[in-house]
Design a protein around this motif. Sequence first.
Motif, mmCIF file in Angstrom:
data_model
loop_
_atom_site.group_PDB
_atom_site.id
_atom_site.type_symbol
_atom_site.label_atom_id
_atom_site.label_comp_id
_atom_site.label_asym_id
_atom_site.label_seq_id
_atom_site.Cartn_x
_atom_site.Cartn_y
_atom_site.Cartn_z
ATOM 1 N N PRO A 1 135.252 18.628 -9.570
ATOM 2 C CA PRO A 1 134.438 18.087 -10.680
ATOM 3 C C PRO A 1 135.273 17.183 -11.569
ATOM 4 C CG PRO A 1 134.927 20.418 -11.043
ATOM 5 C CD PRO A 1 135.377 20.103 -9.648
ATOM 6 N N THR A 2 134.637 16.086 -11.992
ATOM 7 C CA THR A 2 135.352 15.130 -12.849
ATOM 8 C C THR A 2 135.574 15.665 -14.245
ATOM 9 O OG1 THR A 2 133.223 14.111 -13.365
ATOM 10 C CG2 THR A 2 134.468 13.188 -11.517
ATOM 11 N N SER A 3 134.721 16.537 -14.686
ATOM 12 C CA SER A 3 134.890 17.123 -16.014
ATOM 13 C C SER A 3 134.400 18.545 -15.989
ATOM 14 C CB SER A 3 134.138 16.307 -17.073
ATOM 15 O OG SER A 3 132.733 16.318 -16.786
ATOM 16 N N ALA A 4 134.983 19.346 -16.787
ATOM 17 C CA ALA A 4 134.607 20.758 -16.868
ATOM 18 C C ALA A 4 134.094 21.072 -18.251
ATOM 19 C CB ALA A 4 135.804 21.661 -16.530
ATOM 20 N N PRO B 1 126.703 15.005 -2.624
ATOM 21 C CA PRO B 1 127.585 14.662 -3.761
ATOM 22 C C PRO B 1 128.588 15.760 -4.093
ATOM 23 C CG PRO B 1 125.293 14.079 -4.230
ATOM 24 C CD PRO B 1 125.272 14.868 -2.952
ATOM 25 N N GLN B 2 128.315 17.007 -3.647
ATOM 26 C CA GLN B 2 129.249 18.101 -3.925
ATOM 27 C C GLN B 2 130.354 18.199 -2.880
ATOM 28 O OE1 GLN B 2 125.808 18.635 -3.885
ATOM 29 N NE2 GLN B 2 125.731 18.297 -6.114
ATOM 30 N N LEU C 1 135.602 17.952 5.646
ATOM 31 C CA LEU C 1 134.984 17.974 4.325
ATOM 32 C C LEU C 1 135.593 19.074 3.478
ATOM 33 C CD1 LEU C 1 131.270 17.762 5.507
ATOM 34 C CD2 LEU C 1 132.618 15.875 4.618
ATOM 35 N N THR C 2 135.589 18.858 2.183
ATOM 36 C CA THR C 2 135.980 19.889 1.237
ATOM 37 C C THR C 2 135.108 19.766 0.015
ATOM 38 O OG1 THR C 2 137.826 20.900 0.057
ATOM 39 C CG2 THR C 2 137.720 18.511 0.055
ATOM 40 N N GLU C 3 135.137 20.767 -0.817
ATOM 41 C CA GLU C 3 134.331 20.745 -2.034
ATOM 42 C C GLU C 3 134.890 19.732 -3.010
ATOM 43 O OE1 GLU C 3 133.036 23.840 -5.637
ATOM 44 O OE2 GLU C 3 134.057 24.551 -3.827
ATOM 45 N N ALA C 4 134.022 18.910 -3.557
ATOM 46 C CA ALA C 4 134.459 17.872 -4.481
ATOM 47 C C ALA C 4 134.967 18.502 -5.768
ATOM 48 C CB ALA C 4 133.318 16.911 -4.779
#
Length: 481
Positions: free
Chosen positions: A471-474, A352-353, A466-469
């Motif tokens: 984050p939808t919110s911080a 997921p990350q 691939l790359t680091e996802a």
Amino acid sequence: MAVSLLVCSLAAAQTTEQLPGFDLERLETNVGRGTLLVGNGELMVPGGLHVSLLGHYQRLPLVLNDGEGDLQVVRNRATALLSAGYGLLPWLEVSAQLPFVLWQQGDDPSLLGLGALAAQGLGTPVLQARLGLLSRRQRHPVDLSADFGVGLPVGNGTALAGDDGPRFHVRMTVGTSLGMVAPSLEAGVLFRPTILLATSDGSAKQGANSEIRLGAALATTGKGLRGELGLRATLSPQVAMDVLGGVRFPLPAGLDASLMAGPGLGGALGAPRFRVLAGVSFHDEPPPKLSFIDENADRELQLALATPDRPPEDERVRPVSTWELNALSRGDSGTAAPQGPQEPLRPYQPTPQERVVLRGVIPFTKGSAELQAVVPLLDQAVLQMSELPRGGTVIIEGHADTEGTDASDMFMSLRRAQAVRRYLVNQGVPATQVRIRGFGAEWPVSAKPATEEERQLNRRAEVIVLTEAVPTSATTQTPTP
């Protein structure tokens, strides 16, 4: 420039008896992929651009007989050809060619009762559409295209550079790559007005007619100096043939320089004793359009790949474990192999990350781990890796068909993954960001391939960027004292 040449030529022609207008040139050059003379059936990707400027010298392209001897009406002729091609769609490419007669000289044609020739003039502009029928990018065995073109009747007839009416051509081209060489063939028909040249003795010499045109070429592959050998023949009804050989070499800023020369054979008008062609071309093709995969859909795809339906009878005893071979491919050392059975290696499943920004498959021929000359997917991966702001990782998973024993299939899958890794590293991707794994024939796309097309799907290397996802919110947390 074209308008000036045309106006000057027409003004000069008003003072003499005009020759029947026809285009003396019988040689057509290729615009786009392929050699200078013959295409290879492959189209440029959408957005690809090809522009070239070519100089052309001919010796004795027009010799007539006045009953007493040969009259060299056109002894020397120099022309220029400006051409451009553009990839509109994956199956459609358009191009245009604009020729100019820069200089020509020879004996006085008034001895045959013909008017004097203009020394310069505009040639016949040609507009063309190229349709892709088969493509090796789509795992077809060859590249096949069809060309449809029209020549506009605006060329200067007094310079022997234009027909009295429009001309049309239809042409089929096929090509492939065989290791270090790339052969190609073409065949077509040119429809043009029929022109006869009347001489002083009352006889008529055919100047122009519809023609059957054939071509063949052989070129070396690679990125450096390349050799080209081409043959062009016309049947109308006399046979004319040109055999040209030369080289093409790269220049800075996406430019190529080319030089070809060779003799002309046959007695048809427009077949010179020899030709020399030299010019420069600019070729630029972007990588295919990027498509970002939805994360949820990607996880479902990964789960489907991880649990394929495998027939029970396909279970075989492997003399070398998958874990041991892949440990060697990663360069693991200094640790003892764990005892007992190991968990079978599965296709990579992003966490997921992680975010999958690019995925694709590269096919290989049977028993081979060599990449094709053009791999747009890998060029796209290189571009994507250079633009990822948060860094990235490339996962390369090699696969094989049941081409031999379990051990040989495993080594073949690793060789294919290593070939892809070597290409990416040579293009500037850091080696530490590329990981390879080999699966042998354990994870086929088609568990029971019945056709060659299905077996080709199993001989592949899968590339995942691939790359680091993000984050939808911080959230900001205050550390506890």
